[in-house]
Design an enzyme around this catalytic site. Structure first.
Site, PDB file in Angstrom:
ATOM      1  N   GLU A 123      30.974  17.677  10.861  1.00  0.00           N
ATOM      2  CA  GLU A 123      30.729  16.245  11.020  1.00  0.00           C
ATOM      3  C   GLU A 123      29.576  15.849  10.103  1.00  0.00           C
ATOM      4  OE1 GLU A 123      29.868  14.839  14.960  1.00  0.00           O
ATOM      5  OE2 GLU A 123      30.041  12.763  14.353  1.00  0.00           O
ATOM      6  N   GLY A 263      20.762  18.265  16.571  1.00  0.00           N
ATOM      7  CA  GLY A 263      20.567  18.967  17.840  1.00  0.00           C
ATOM      8  C   GLY A 263      21.694  19.937  18.164  1.00  0.00           C
ATOM      9  N   ALA A 264      22.929  19.474  18.022  1.00  0.00           N
ATOM     10  CA  ALA A 264      24.074  20.301  18.368  1.00  0.00           C
ATOM     11  C   ALA A 264      25.335  19.605  17.889  1.00  0.00           C
ATOM     12  CB  ALA A 264      24.156  20.509  19.877  1.00  0.00           C
ATOM     13  N   MET A 265      26.474  20.312  17.996  1.00  0.00           N
ATOM     14  CA  MET A 265      27.740  19.757  17.510  1.00  0.00           C
ATOM     15  C   MET A 265      28.874  20.128  18.447  1.00  0.00           C
ATOM     16  SD  MET A 265      29.275  17.974  15.276  1.00  0.00           S
ATOM     17  CE  MET A 265      31.009  17.628  15.531  1.00  0.00           C
ATOM     18  N   ASN A 267      32.104  20.614  18.367  1.00  0.00           N
ATOM     19  CA  ASN A 267      33.392  21.160  17.917  1.00  0.00           C
ATOM     20  C   ASN A 267      34.253  21.582  19.106  1.00  0.00           C
ATOM     21  OD1 ASN A 267      32.101  21.288  15.230  1.00  0.00           O
ATOM     22  ND2 ASN A 267      30.958  22.941  16.179  1.00  0.00           N
ATOM     23  N   HIS A 299      25.651  16.539  26.947  1.00  0.00           N
ATOM     24  CA  HIS A 299      26.137  15.602  25.931  1.00  0.00           C
ATOM     25  C   HIS A 299      27.293  16.216  25.139  1.00  0.00           C
ATOM     26  CE1 HIS A 299      25.576  12.362  22.865  1.00  0.00           C
ATOM     27  NE2 HIS A 299      26.076  13.312  22.078  1.00  0.00           N
ATOM     28  N   GLU A 300      27.092  17.405  24.620  1.00  0.00           N
ATOM     29  CA  GLU A 300      28.150  18.018  23.790  1.00  0.00           C
ATOM     30  C   GLU A 300      29.371  18.316  24.650  1.00  0.00           C
ATOM     31  OE1 GLU A 300      27.459  17.579  20.822  1.00  0.00           O
ATOM     32  OE2 GLU A 300      25.290  17.410  21.031  1.00  0.00           O
ATOM     33  N   GLU A 322      29.479   8.210  20.328  1.00  0.00           N
ATOM     34  CA  GLU A 322      28.067   8.567  20.526  1.00  0.00           C
ATOM     35  C   GLU A 322      27.389   7.702  21.584  1.00  0.00           C
ATOM     36  OE1 GLU A 322      27.174  11.265  19.806  1.00  0.00           O
ATOM     37  OE2 GLU A 322      28.347  11.917  18.077  1.00  0.00           O
TER      38      GLU A 322
HETATM   39  N1  HT7 Z   1      28.196  14.577  16.882  1.00  0.00           N
HETATM   40  C1  HT7 Z   1      27.117  15.398  16.426  1.00  0.00           C
HETATM   41  C2  HT7 Z   1      26.505  14.837  15.201  1.00  0.00           C
HETATM   42  C3  HT7 Z   1      26.010  15.890  14.289  1.00  0.00           C
HETATM   43  C4  HT7 Z   1      25.828  15.738  12.937  1.00  0.00           C
HETATM   44  C5  HT7 Z   1      26.046  14.654  12.134  1.00  0.00           C
HETATM   45  C6  HT7 Z   1      25.726  14.783  10.785  1.00  0.00           C
HETATM   46  C7  HT7 Z   1      25.244  15.986  10.277  1.00  0.00           C
HETATM   47  C8  HT7 Z   1      25.031  17.045  11.105  1.00  0.00           C
HETATM   48  C9  HT7 Z   1      25.333  16.916  12.440  1.00  0.00           C
HETATM   49  N2  HT7 Z   1      25.240  17.784  13.426  1.00  0.00           N
HETATM   50  C10 HT7 Z   1      25.641  17.155  14.554  1.00  0.00           C
HETATM   51  C11 HT7 Z   1      26.059  15.613  17.431  1.00  0.00           C
HETATM   52  C12 HT7 Z   1      26.182  14.776  18.643  1.00  0.00           C
HETATM   53  O1  HT7 Z   1      25.855  13.612  18.621  1.00  0.00           O
HETATM   54  O2  HT7 Z   1      26.628  15.241  19.649  1.00  0.00           O
HETATM   55 ZN    ZN Z   2      27.019  13.089  20.339  1.00  0.00          ZN
END
Ligand code: HT7
Ligand code: ZN
Length: 876
Positions: A123, A263-265, A267, A299-300, A322
């Site tokens: 993302e 913070g986190a992602m 996936n 959140h994730e 978001e």
């Molecule tokens: N949805 C995620 C956003 C995010 C992100 C965006 C751009 C570059 C790196 C990134 N890492 C995570 C995180 C979230 O809002 O849950």
């Molecule tokens: Zn988010």
């Protein structure tokens, strides 16, 4: 980077049916084979070519239905692949081979290496750094992923979905296959490979399915992941109970990595986390760390439904996932902890981060209509104001209808990529309410200013409230329409009890929610037996600036009797802020600083009130920050005067409250073993707040040093070290404590980040030299975003006197650093640069220095799109 406009949106010409990826992993030469099945969308011109996105890619092979293509049938550049003469309607398979270098990927977007493992971040537009692809969120497909790697170095091969199987694969290698049946956009793709430790558990869903839960961390750190696991299980349960959302795969995995841009992602089935938001134990994590971990894990996880099952049609709709998911994690934390205390913390954060964004050169609507660099739109406006807009929908509809609207949203749009309009329609459909005017919250930038005044008529027994709203001009939006503003309110009698009006005219009032919809509106409350004290914007029901002059007596009454505890806290702020602002003006003029006793009395009464929870009392004792004061002053700001003013007021409070603080410091112990629960955390927060005030009266650091020595958890230890550093920066005791802390935690980078941050926040012009020295220590690593954020980020965002020193050296330092960081990690550079967003509020000498530093950045050669976009908007 060119400008992207919402109005130009159109669906792709080709529909992607399936994705089959094979990764042959290698630190510097990873081979990626992507087999993509497409068909031409109905009605699309038979000559239309297929255009795929790329970013720094090199094509090393291309097959159409297993056959080589003649050179004239396609064009490949690092930024894209165009293929012509494709079948008119039949599906076809494109096999694309690229070779990428994870080791050289310092942007941390796409496939990269961190701590010896392979990891991805896709993302928003990272997938196009892996293979050529229609890299946009409205292209959804099921994915099969095959991973081949050296077995010894990479025993773990992970991707999204369910595990299909694995086996040996020639000499020293092995492979694993994963299948994700849920169609997803490329930004939710993830791959992780390497050697990690694991914490395992299971969760049985409400329908009785067992889900395997796994959190992967560096070997040896497993015990520090147990709190995250607990938070995950609580999140899964809460989403079933509150929103009826069940998890939908056999396995849910979290991987903690040490190099991460955010913070986190989220996936699908394979969340990747900044390890800062996974790892915790009492010795190394503060109460704030525990609360952040709980919130971000939730959140994730919540994104699985709000973001993944239902995703965004395009990146303009980012707040669809978001803002909504932040709202959901806020509600989760409020349910798990204390609702009013959580709300106070949210509003503090909103006002200190989002309000300055909304009031400055980077202001944009929650749902923007144009962007140059999408990475720069992961903003506090999209996230936090987006959450507030969702909260207002819940306020307008009430809990039951809001739940119905959410159910309809999940039913109607599961598996789709949708827009804010689709989301809002669900709430219109279940409520019959027209939300057209309300939707301006998505489209108009700027924080509305509401001006209120009230008059009581004892003869008529009416209370008349006059309200006026104004939305300030923001970049690209000069003319604004009146908004639909839901204001929660309460009327209090002189004895603090509630007054219920017999009727209301001039506005809709449902329960305690007043609907302000016109530019100016006069509301009359009938049947009011005595002069009421009005409590306006209870629970911060709407994110506005409120101008309402109330007497100190009225504010003190609210602070004492309001049933809404958020409103009590707000009243204390409203009592204190005028003193802080006047003090700052006086300090700038060199005049004496005073502080009204109404404020200190009310504050100390709240601090000593044992009927209030300790966490609330700690929040009351935390004054607005220097940046908050600067924002409220609104211009010609001198950071040194603001600092001096705030410090003087703190000293006055300490003097007036010496006895209260002594009792709190002695009495607010947390007996027994450490527990991160909210009640214990509240006691620690209140005790440390008391220590902070007491230290103002101390001539020597002895008491604080003793607190440092006695601390048996990171909350108390870092609080004492912070007070030592702030109050007694140049003493032997502080030097000794800082050295002790460094030596004790030298092998724990996340704790060393606290050590950097504490020192980076020490005020005064000498701060810059300290920063430069700290950057020289071997503990500082420029390549790690957490290190950069804790040292450089804290300095520029949270040290107004050090960063904003009068000779401009701080701004020049920032310019040097931005140019340096930008070479490696544009996203990180752009984010740190946003610390300059309020430069126009500075007094002229500093503003000149700031402008020169920004201009130097703007004129530098080879700027990234990320930094160019921010610097140009800030300077405009
Ligand atoms: N949805 C995620 C956003 C995010 C992100 C965006 C751009 C570059 C790196 C990134 N890492 C995570 C995180 C979230 O809002 O849950
Ligand atoms: Zn988010």
């Amino acid at each position: 980077g060119q400008i992207i406009n919402l109005a130009d949106y159109r669906p792709t010409d080709f529909v992607l049916e399936r994705v089959d990826l094979t990764f042959d992993l290698h630190p510097t030469e990873t081979k990626v084979e992507a087999r993509l099945i497409f068909h031409r969308r109905e009605g699309v011109d038979a000559n239309a070519p297929l255009v795929l996105d790329g970013d720094e890619l090199v094509l090393s092979g291309l097959l159409l239905d297993q056959s080589e293509l003649p050179a004239g049938q396609y064009d490949a550049t690092p930024e894209g692949l165009t293929v012509r003469n494709l079948p008119e309607s039949a599906p076809f398979e494109l096999t694309i081979t690229t070779v990428i270098n994870p080791e050289a990927n310092t942007q941390l977007m796409g496939l990269y290496r961190t701590g010896g493992i392979y990891c991805t971040q896709c993302e928003a537009e990272g997938f196009r750094r892996i293979t050529y692809f229609p890299d946009r969120p409205d292209v959804l497909a099921p994915y099969t992923v095959n991973i081949i790697a050296e077995k010894e170095a990479n025993p773990l091969l992970l991707s999204n979905g369910n595990f299909l199987g694995g086996a040996g694969y020639g000499e020293g290698k092995h492979f694993a296959a994963w299948f994700d049946p849920h169609p997803k956009p490329s930004y939710l793709f993830a791959l992780v490979a390497g050697d990690l430790g694991v914490v395992e558990d299971t969760f049985t869903t409400s329908s009785g399915r067992e889900v395997a839960l796994k959190i992967y961390v560096e070997h040896g750190k497993e015990p520090r992941a147990t709190y995250a696991m607990d938070a995950l299980k609580r999140s899964m349960k809460w989403d079933e109970e509150r929103f009826g959302r069940e998890y939908d795969l056999d396995i849910f995995m979290i991987v903690a990595v040490s190099d991460f841009n955010m913070g986190a992602m989220e996936n699908k089935g394979l969340n990747v986390f900044n390890d800062k938001y996974v790892l915790a134990d009492p010795e190394t994590a503060t109460d704030a760390d525990y609360a952040n971990i709980e919130a971000i894990i939730a959140h994730e996880y919540f994104h699985n439904w709000t973001g993944n099952r239902i995703t965004c049609r395009d990146w303009f709709q980012l707040c669809l996932k978001e803002g909504l998911t932040v709202y959901r994690d806020h509600e989760f934390s409020a349910d798990q902890r204390s609702r009013p205390v959580k709300r106070i913390a949210e509003v503090r954060h909103l006002k200190s981060e989002q309000f300055p964004e909304d009031g400055g050169p980077l202001a944009h609507p929650v749902r923007p209509t144009t962007y140059r660099e999408i990475n720069n739109f992961y903003t506090t406006t999209v996230y936090e104001k987006g959450s507030e807009v969702t909260r207002m929908i819940a306020t307008l509809l009430g809990r039951d209808l809001f739940k119905k609207g959410m159910d309809l949203y999940f039913d109607r749009h599961d598996g789709q990529a949708v827009t804010i309009e689709d989301f809002v329609s669900c709430f219109e459909d279940v409520s019959g309410r027209d939300l057209t005017q309300f939707s301006l919250w998505y489209h108009q930038a700027g924080t509305p200013l509401v001006t209120a005044s009230g008059a009581y008529d004892a003869n008529a027994k009416t209370f008349t409230l006059s309200l006026e709203q104004m939305v300030p001009a923001t970049p690209g939006q000069t003319v604004k329409k009146p908004m639909h503003i839901p204001l929660r309110l309460g009327l209090l009698a002189e004895d603090g009890g509630p007054i219920t009006p017999a009727s209301v005219t001039g506005a809709e009032l449902t329960d305690d929610v007043l609907h302000l919809t016109k530019k100016a509106q006069t509301v009359t409350f009938h049947g009011i037996p005595s002069r009421p004290v009005l409590s306006l914007n209870r629970s911060f029901s709407t994110p506005i600036n409120l101008q309402f002059s109330q007497s100190t007596e009225d504010l003190a009454l609210i602070a004492r009797y309001e049933t809404d505890h958020f409103a009590r806290w707000q009243a204390l702020i409203d009592l204190g802020l005028p003193n802080l602002l006047q003090a700052a003006r006086d300090a700038r003029q060199g005049a004496d600083i005073t502080c009204g006793s109404a404020f200190t009395d009310a504050l100390l009464a709240a601090a000593a009130d044992e009927s209030l929870e300790p966490a609330f009392r700690a929040q009351a004792l935390a004054l607005p920050s220097e940046s908050d004061i600067a924002r409220e002053l609104g211009g010609n700001n001198d950071p040194d005067a603001i600092h001096a003013a705030r410090q003087t007021i703190i000293k006055r409070i300490a003097e007036a409250g010496k006895d209260v603080f002594t009792v709190l410091y002695d009495g607010m112990q947390t007996p027994g073993p450490f527990s991160p629960d909210a009640a214990s955390a509240g006691r620690r927060a209140l005790r440390n707040a008391a220590l902070g005030y007491l230290s103002q009266l101390d001539e020597t650091p002895a008491r604080t040093k003793a607190a440092y020595d006695a601390a048996n958890n990171m909350t108390d230890l870092s609080a004492a070290l912070t007070i030592l550093a702030q109050r007694f920066p140049d003493t032997a005791e502080t030097a000794a404590a800082l050295a002790h802390f460094r030596d004790r935690f030298a092998d724990n980078a996340l704790v060393i980040d606290k050590w950097f941050a504490i020192q980076a926040a020490i005020p005064g012009a000498v701060a810059l030299e300290r920063i430069r020295l700290l950057m020289e220590t071997p503990l500082f690593k420029r390549t790690n975003p957490n290190r950069v954020r804790s040292l450089i980020g804290t300095f520029v965002f949270a040290n107004p006197t050090g960063f904003g020193r009068a000779d401009g050296a701080g701004y020049n330092f920032l310019a040097d650093e931005i140019l340096e960081i930008d070479q490696r990690n544009p996203q990180l550079a752009a984010r740190i640069l946003t610390s300059m967003r309020s430069w126009r509020l500075l007094e002229p000498v500093r503003a000149d220095h700031a402008r020169s530093a920004l201009t130097r950045i703007e004129r530098a050669a080879g700027l990234s799109t990320d930094v160019r976009d921010i610097v140009e908007r800030i300077l405009k």
